[in-house]
Design a protein around this motif. Structure first.
Motif, short mmCIF file in Angstrom:
data_model
loop_
_atom_site.label_atom_id
_atom_site.label_comp_id
_atom_site.label_asym_id
_atom_site.label_seq_id
_atom_site.Cartn_x
_atom_site.Cartn_y
_atom_site.Cartn_z
N ALA A 67 -10.02 -11.55 -5.80
CA ALA A 67 -8.81 -10.98 -5.23
C ALA A 67 -8.90 -9.46 -5.14
CB ALA A 67 -7.60 -11.38 -6.09
N SER A 71 -8.87 -7.12 -1.77
CA SER A 71 -7.93 -6.01 -1.67
C SER A 71 -8.63 -4.72 -1.32
CB SER A 71 -7.16 -5.85 -3.00
OG SER A 71 -6.42 -7.02 -3.30
N ALA A 103 -4.13 -4.00 -6.79
CA ALA A 103 -4.27 -5.43 -7.05
C ALA A 103 -4.51 -5.69 -8.53
CB ALA A 103 -5.42 -6.00 -6.22
N LEU A 106 -1.28 -5.36 -10.36
CA LEU A 106 -0.43 -6.52 -10.07
C LEU A 106 -0.87 -7.72 -10.89
CD1 LEU A 106 1.69 -8.05 -8.36
CD2 LEU A 106 -0.11 -8.45 -6.66
N LEU A 107 -2.18 -7.93 -10.96
CA LEU A 107 -2.70 -9.08 -11.68
C LEU A 107 -2.60 -8.92 -13.19
CD1 LEU A 107 -5.82 -9.75 -9.43
CD2 LEU A 107 -3.68 -11.04 -9.49
N ALA A 125 -2.56 -13.10 -4.10
CA ALA A 125 -3.24 -11.82 -3.90
C ALA A 125 -4.48 -11.98 -3.03
CB ALA A 125 -3.62 -11.21 -5.25
N ALA A 129 -4.41 -10.43 0.79
CA ALA A 129 -5.34 -9.32 1.06
C ALA A 129 -6.32 -9.69 2.16
CB ALA A 129 -6.08 -8.92 -0.21
#
Length: 304
Positions: A67, A71, A103, A106-107, A125, A129
């Protein structure tokens, strides 16, 4: 017709002559100045991402790497879009790093607060992305080949600036990781024990995740998301197959990542394959080799 970077090969950049075609070794030697930067970049990126891959795999963050890499590709696409349509110059590597870090942050959030599972957040995600990168790429046709290269990988067009960025980022990440090695490994693999010992677990987690985000961001811009994902996952899988002690697992994963980066590039050159795909397959080949070695060791142990 221009060669797409998604399928670019090192020999596409050599100068054609009317003389007898030199051998591959002669071509490589004559054009080594052209290949030096991509090789060094692949060596550094593969080694550092190989080291980090042990955390990625053992902490079950494989799709975090995927992810974040996607991104980073979106960040490069947005940088091109800003330059073409908004008249704002943004360095693609900054776009890649910024989106990779975004990212990553966020994760790092607790998915339960959003009433989502960790897998759902990762899937969101990754898909968002990747899809957004394709949509933005459709609006910047003149840079579409660069977007394809970022998504699928090409180490052919590594510039000195990209090499310097990867080298500086890699040196910084490795310095921090080795300096805080005990704390980060303790917090990663025995979180409860680390909390009892009074270690700043959230800080150590943050340092690890930011290290992954920065390294994935700068390497994805230089090499592409596909080989970056391979280096940051398959290197550790290969090393773990050998059932070594943890410090040796980190060392072997680093070596395997570097071998996959350099070996994949050379394989692409000598056998006329795209670089990003070759580096990815070479990383997978390390897993196969480690599996065979493990089977042989077990066979010898049973024979005794």
């Amino acid at each position: 017709m221009a060669t797409s970077t998604a399928t670019a090969r090192p020999w596409d950049l050599t100068v054609e002559t009317t003389l007898a075609e030199p051998s591959k070794w002669e071509q490589f030697h004559l054009a080594f100045d052209l290949f030096r930067d991509p090789l060094l970049c692949a060596l550094i990126a593969g080694g550092v991402l190989g080291f980090l891959s042990v955390y990625v795999v053992l902490r079950r963050m494989v799709f975090v790497s995927a992810a974040v890499a996607q991104s980073a590709g979106l960040g490069v696409a947005l940088a091109f879009y800003a330059a073409i349509h908004l008249g704002t110059h943004v360095e693609p590597v900054l776009g890649a790093t910024a989106l990779a870090l975004l990212a990553t942050l966020l994760l790092m959030t607790e998915p339960a607060k959003l009433r989502l599972t960790r897998e759902s957040l990762l899937g969101l995600a990754y898909a968002l992305a990747g899809g957004a990168a394709v949509l933005v790429g459709d609006r910047i046709a003149q840079e579409a080949h660069d977007i394809q290269g970022i998504l699928f990988g090409t180490a052919v067009l590594v510039t000195p600036e990209q090499l310097h960025t990867v080298a500086i980022a890699g040196a910084g990440v490795m310095f921090i990781q080795l300096w805080w090695y005990r704390g980060i490994t303790f917090a990663s693999f025995d979180r409860t024990g680390a909390l009892v010992q009074g270690l700043p677990v959230r800080l150590l987690d943050g340092v690890l995740m930011v290290s992954i985000g920065v390294m994935v961001g700068v390497c994805a811009r230089a090499l592409g998301a596909l080989p970056v994902f391979a280096f940051s996952t398959l290197s550790a899988i290969a090393a773990l197959m050998l059932e070594l002690r943890l410090p040796w697992t980190f060392f072997v994963a680093t070596v395997f990542g570097a071998i996959a980066g350099v070996g994949g590039y050379l394989f692409a050159f000598f056998y006329d394959f795209p670089v990003g795909g070759s580096q990815t397959v070479f990383a997978a080949a390390m897993v196969a080799v480690a599996t065979v070695v493990r089977m042989l060791v077990h066979a010898v142990q049973k024979a005794r």
